[in-house]
Scaffold this motif. Structure first.
Motif, mmCIF file in Angstrom:
data_model
loop_
_atom_site.group_PDB
_atom_site.id
_atom_site.type_symbol
_atom_site.label_atom_id
_atom_site.label_comp_id
_atom_site.label_asym_id
_atom_site.label_seq_id
_atom_site.Cartn_x
_atom_site.Cartn_y
_atom_site.Cartn_z
ATOM 1 N N PHE A 28 0.823 -1.214 0.000
ATOM 2 C CA PHE A 28 0.000 0.000 0.000
ATOM 3 C C PHE A 28 0.858 1.266 0.000
ATOM 4 O O PHE A 28 0.467 2.280 -0.579
ATOM 5 C CB PHE A 28 -1.000 -0.019 1.167
ATOM 6 C CG PHE A 28 -2.287 -0.690 0.772
ATOM 7 C CD1 PHE A 28 -3.322 0.015 0.173
ATOM 8 C CD2 PHE A 28 -2.443 -2.062 0.947
ATOM 9 C CE1 PHE A 28 -4.486 -0.617 -0.235
ATOM 10 C CE2 PHE A 28 -3.611 -2.708 0.542
ATOM 11 C CZ PHE A 28 -4.636 -1.983 -0.047
ATOM 12 N N VAL A 29 2.050 1.211 0.627
ATOM 13 C CA VAL A 29 2.959 2.368 0.543
ATOM 14 C C VAL A 29 3.361 2.568 -0.927
ATOM 15 O O VAL A 29 3.388 3.695 -1.430
ATOM 16 C CB VAL A 29 4.209 2.179 1.440
ATOM 17 C CG1 VAL A 29 5.237 3.286 1.182
ATOM 18 C CG2 VAL A 29 3.828 2.185 2.923
ATOM 19 N N ALA A 30 3.627 1.447 -1.629
ATOM 20 C CA ALA A 30 3.993 1.542 -3.054
ATOM 21 C C ALA A 30 2.841 2.156 -3.859
ATOM 22 O O ALA A 30 3.063 3.045 -4.689
ATOM 23 C CB ALA A 30 4.348 0.156 -3.589
ATOM 24 N N LEU A 31 1.603 1.710 -3.586
ATOM 25 C CA LEU A 31 0.440 2.270 -4.301
ATOM 26 C C LEU A 31 0.268 3.754 -3.970
ATOM 27 O O LEU A 31 -0.104 4.568 -4.821
ATOM 28 C CB LEU A 31 -0.833 1.490 -3.941
ATOM 29 C CG LEU A 31 -0.872 0.030 -4.417
ATOM 30 C CD1 LEU A 31 -2.106 -0.673 -3.865
ATOM 31 C CD2 LEU A 31 -0.850 -0.048 -5.937
ATOM 32 N N HIS A 32 0.563 4.099 -2.694
ATOM 33 C CA HIS A 32 0.496 5.494 -2.238
ATOM 34 C C HIS A 32 1.484 6.333 -3.055
ATOM 35 O O HIS A 32 1.164 7.434 -3.491
ATOM 36 C CB HIS A 32 0.869 5.495 -0.755
ATOM 37 C CG HIS A 32 0.338 6.640 0.055
ATOM 38 N ND1 HIS A 32 -0.997 6.954 0.160
ATOM 39 C CD2 HIS A 32 0.988 7.544 0.859
ATOM 40 C CE1 HIS A 32 -1.142 7.993 0.974
ATOM 41 N NE2 HIS A 32 0.042 8.374 1.404
ATOM 42 N N ILE A 33 2.663 5.782 -3.306
ATOM 43 C CA ILE A 33 3.698 6.505 -4.055
ATOM 44 C C ILE A 33 3.310 6.610 -5.539
ATOM 45 O O ILE A 33 3.557 7.628 -6.186
ATOM 46 C CB ILE A 33 5.081 5.847 -3.834
ATOM 47 C CG1 ILE A 33 5.526 6.163 -2.396
ATOM 48 C CG2 ILE A 33 6.119 6.353 -4.838
ATOM 49 C CD1 ILE A 33 6.708 5.384 -1.897
ATOM 50 N N ILE A 34 2.655 5.572 -6.065
ATOM 51 C CA ILE A 34 2.156 5.649 -7.453
ATOM 52 C C ILE A 34 1.120 6.794 -7.548
ATOM 53 O O ILE A 34 1.081 7.544 -8.527
ATOM 54 C CB ILE A 34 1.556 4.297 -7.897
ATOM 55 C CG1 ILE A 34 2.684 3.266 -8.030
ATOM 56 C CG2 ILE A 34 0.781 4.425 -9.214
ATOM 57 C CD1 ILE A 34 2.216 1.837 -8.224
ATOM 58 N N THR A 77 -6.369 8.138 -5.520
ATOM 59 C CA THR A 77 -5.501 7.030 -5.090
ATOM 60 C C THR A 77 -4.867 7.343 -3.734
ATOM 61 O O THR A 77 -4.787 6.481 -2.848
ATOM 62 C CB THR A 77 -4.402 6.770 -6.142
ATOM 63 O OG1 THR A 77 -5.024 6.527 -7.395
ATOM 64 C CG2 THR A 77 -3.530 5.580 -5.770
ATOM 65 N N MET A 78 -4.439 8.607 -3.566
ATOM 66 C CA MET A 78 -3.838 9.009 -2.281
ATOM 67 C C MET A 78 -4.827 8.816 -1.134
ATOM 68 O O MET A 78 -4.460 8.359 -0.056
ATOM 69 C CB MET A 78 -3.432 10.495 -2.290
ATOM 70 C CG MET A 78 -2.413 10.899 -3.306
ATOM 71 S SD MET A 78 -1.017 9.844 -3.325
ATOM 72 C CE MET A 78 -0.352 10.125 -1.727
ATOM 73 N N LEU A 79 -6.086 9.200 -1.395
ATOM 74 C CA LEU A 79 -7.092 9.101 -0.337
ATOM 75 C C LEU A 79 -7.337 7.632 0.038
ATOM 76 O O LEU A 79 -7.268 7.260 1.216
ATOM 77 C CB LEU A 79 -8.395 9.758 -0.794
ATOM 78 C CG LEU A 79 -9.526 9.764 0.231
ATOM 79 C CD1 LEU A 79 -9.138 10.604 1.449
ATOM 80 C CD2 LEU A 79 -10.816 10.326 -0.370
ATOM 81 N N VAL A 80 -7.586 6.799 -0.965
ATOM 82 C CA VAL A 80 -7.928 5.395 -0.713
ATOM 83 C C VAL A 80 -6.743 4.660 -0.052
ATOM 84 O O VAL A 80 -6.902 3.976 0.964
ATOM 85 C CB VAL A 80 -8.342 4.698 -2.032
ATOM 86 C CG1 VAL A 80 -8.539 3.211 -1.825
ATOM 87 C CG2 VAL A 80 -9.618 5.333 -2.574
#
Ligand code: HEM
Length: 117
Positions: free
Chosen positions: A8-14, A47-50
């Motif tokens: 999820f940190v990776a998705l946060h960075i995407i 994406t940042m919010l989710v």
């Protein structure tokens, strides 16, 4: 659980890449007053919010300390970003001030995330 948190940190960075990247592609146009909020910025902000909310939940569930004040500030700034991008997403030319504010608030959130320990 650690692997899931890191995913999820990776998705946060995407999400940051999409939001900030969209902003950066419009910087030249912003100088000429012709910038627009591109779809990548809206999708990045969502994406940042989710992923951010999921990270809070996963960290809490795993008994990791979450700094609620820091997260609250980040959430507040993101709500402003999201509101501006969402409301003005169909405008051909975004107001220079609103556009610059979204870039500035995104950068502020990056530094809050990394410097507020
Ligand atoms: C534009 C908005 C945002 C940006 C630029 C941003 C940036 C970052 C960055 C760079 C990290 C990794 C660095 C680190 O682990 O400290 C991170 C982690 C994290 N973010 Fe965000 N973030 C944003 C919005 C949010 C929101 C709205 C939430 C929650 C509702 C959130 C919750 C978290 C959490 C829980 C972590 C895990 C590490 C920690 O406890 O700080 N973020 N964020």
């Amino acid at each position: 659980m650690d692997v899931l948190i890191n995913v999820f940190v990776a998705l946060h960075i995407i999400g940051i890449a999409s939001l900030l990247g969209g902003f950066l592609t419009q910087m030249k146009a912003m100088g000429a007053g012709a910038a627009r909020f591109v779809p990548a910025m809206l999708h990045g902000a969502l994406t940042m919010l989710v992923t951010g909310v999921a990270l809070v939940g996963l960290n809490e569930a795993d008994d990791h300390h979450v700094n609620n004040i820091k997260i609250g500030v980040k959430l507040l700034l993101l709500v402003v970003i999201l509101a501006l991008v969402y409301v003005k997403r169909d405008e051909e030319k975004a107001d220079k001030g609103a556009f610059a504010a979204v870039g500035g608030l995104t950068l502020a959130n990056i530094f809050i995330a990394t410097l507020w320990t």
